[in-house]
Design an enzyme around this catalytic site. Structure first.
Site, PDB file in Angstrom:
ATOM      1  N   LYS A 163     -17.342   2.238  52.204  1.00  0.00           N
ATOM      2  CA  LYS A 163     -16.076   2.124  52.085  1.00  0.00           C
ATOM      3  C   LYS A 163     -15.680   2.682  53.413  1.00  0.00           C
ATOM      4  O   LYS A 163     -14.619   2.126  54.066  1.00  0.00           O
ATOM      5  CB  LYS A 163     -15.512   3.133  51.142  1.00  0.00           C
TER       6      LYS A 163
ATOM      7  N   CYS B 108     -18.307   2.899  39.817  1.00  0.00           N
ATOM      8  CA  CYS B 108     -19.166   1.791  39.360  1.00  0.00           C
ATOM      9  C   CYS B 108     -19.629   1.984  37.987  1.00  0.00           C
ATOM     10  O   CYS B 108     -20.976   2.131  37.713  1.00  0.00           O
ATOM     11  CB  CYS B 108     -20.407   1.749  40.580  1.00  0.00           C
TER      12      CYS B 108
END
Length: 455
Positions: free
Chosen positions: A115, A231
């Site tokens: 990220k 996730c």
């Protein structure tokens, strides 16, 4: 693959008629992805020059699928920082965050760097990017990733969220929280996660997620946006976490994710109290796309922030050997930077940088080099920031050549006689590192810890 019975029962109740397709996805091959680093190469340019087949990832303009036999991590372009290998669904987080040049951005749970590098590419070297990781070893990996990708406006910290919140109250335009979770979305990619999962894992993770988000909100400016992702498939960690966050913070509201596919719609019914509709959160399902399981939501804090007070850093007076080298490389630097000396090292930092006193900082800005007994030796990090086209001395080897392999293995190489002193070693148009030329010989300065052991 044997999935936990409690997990199967919950997913069957959640997905109902879609459950057989979801279950079947665990026996299907996983997808492999990479994301092009625009600080080093434009995605469309890489798509035209890539040494292996690529297919675009629909939700990420910089993202591509590649065949697993391509092994892009073993290609010189990887060492040059041209791309970052990332699971395709995870690319949605950066796409939703949409960091802008000049913003102050925080990646609160940043390792290993997927990220962070995505945000940095969007920011184009402008603004301030703080990348934090609480675990020291993972924070070191994060710093190495930032170096390889040629990011010069990032600060890497190694702190728990509460210490950062005490230091950065209301400072960031965007805060990204890719939260620690039960990892259910990675069961296919990482089967060992199945053995670590218990029926109580999602609830335990949700408690930690609530704590992290409370500190994240404290660091968000009015008008700033908060990106939350996991996730996992567990509703208690996804829609449940967002619902609880909104109930604790009436100045937050969820934003629509226009233009992005695969939304989960409808008001969930797994809570004792009715939550707000979650049609604006995003679920990526492995039976509906080529990627693993992921959840994302985007929130905004109401209000408007005043203009940030000017706090421009001024370059320090430097020793002559530093000053001379700086003038030598300055035309090849991508963005204005302030120069600071820390002991025997020279660093370039964004001209506007928050105060970092009292924090555990692994790196702030970009290391330019080190003073060694009256001489200056450039750092490996500097090679990945410079633009080779404007650097005085370069040598370039083809990506598939024996010379580039020998360089990455740390060997000495022959070069033309006219090269003297520090040379930027490239593959094609992309810098790999440094060499020092004398008498037609290039002494290898590629870092020992990064060298290839074999081809």
């Amino acid at each position: 693959m044997i999935l936990p019975e409690a997990f199967q029962k919950r997913m069957q109740a959640l997905l109902q008629e879609e459950y057989p397709a979801f279950l079947q996805s665990f026996s299907m091959p996983r997808s492999f992805g990479l994301r092009v680093n625009p600080l080093r190469c434009k995605p469309k340019d890489f798509a035209g020059m890539a040494p292996f087949p690529l297919t675009p990832v629909p939700w990420c303009p910089e993202g591509f699928y590649y065949p697993p036999e391509s092994r892009p991590g073993k290609h010189p372009y990887y060492d040059a920082g041209i791309y970052y290998i990332q699971e395709p669904s995870a690319m949605a987080v950066g796409a939703i965050a949409a960091a802008q040049p000049g913003e102050w951005v925080l990646d609160l749970c940043a390792a290993p760097g997927g990220k962070t590098t995505h945000l940095a590419g969007q920011m184009d070297g402008k603004g301030v990017l703080v990348a934090n990781e609480i675990h020291p070893a993972r924070a070191k990996t994060l710093a190495q990733t930032i170096e390889r990708c040629g990011i010069c406006n990032a600060v890497v910290t190694n702190e728990p969220p509460e210490r950062l919140a005490a230091h950065f109250q209301g400072m960031f335009d965007c805060v990204v929280v890719d939260a620690p979770c039960s990892g259910e979305g990675m069961f296919r990619k990482e089967p060992e996660a199945i053995h670590e999962w218990t029926e109580n894992t999602p609830d335990a993770c949700a408690v930690r997620q609530d704590e992290i988000l409370d500190f994240a909100v404290q660091m968000l400016r009015p008008g700033g946006r908060l990106i939350y992702s996991t996730c996992t498939f567990a509703p208690v960690e996804n829609e449940g976490t967002i619902t609880r966050l909104l109930s604790r913070n009436p100045d937050l509201s969820i934003l629509p994710l226009e233009g992005l596919p695969w939304f989960s719609a409808g008001q969930p019914d797994w809570y004792p109290a009715a939550p707000p509709a979650m049609a604006d959160s995003l679920r990526l399902w492995p039976h509906k796309l080529h990627g693993e399981g992921h959840f994302c939501a985007k929130l905004i804090r109401t209000g408007q922030s005043p203009a940030r007070a000017a706090n421009k850093r001024i370059s320090e007076a430097l020793p002559p050997e530093c000053a001379d080298f700086w003038e030598y490389i300055k035309p090849a630097m991508p963005t204005p930077m302030a120069l600071v000396r820390r002991k025997d090292k020279l660093w370039a930092i964004p001209e506007i940088m928050p105060k970092l006193d009292g924090l555990r900082v692994l790196r702030a800005g970009a290391e330019l080099g080190v003073l060694k007994k009256g001489r200056f030796e450039p750092a490996h990090a500097l090679s990945h920031i410079l633009r080779p086209a404007t650097f005085p001395q370069t040598v370039s080897f083809a990506p598939n050549s024996i010379e580039v392999q020998r360089y990455l293995m740390g060997e000495t190489l022959p070069v033309t006689e006219h090269l003297r002193g520090w040379v930027l070693v490239c593959t094609g148009d992309f810098a790999l590192g440094w060499g020092k030329a004398s008498g037609g010989v290039l002494k290898n300065h590629y870092p020992k810890g990064l060298r290839w052991l074999k081809v």
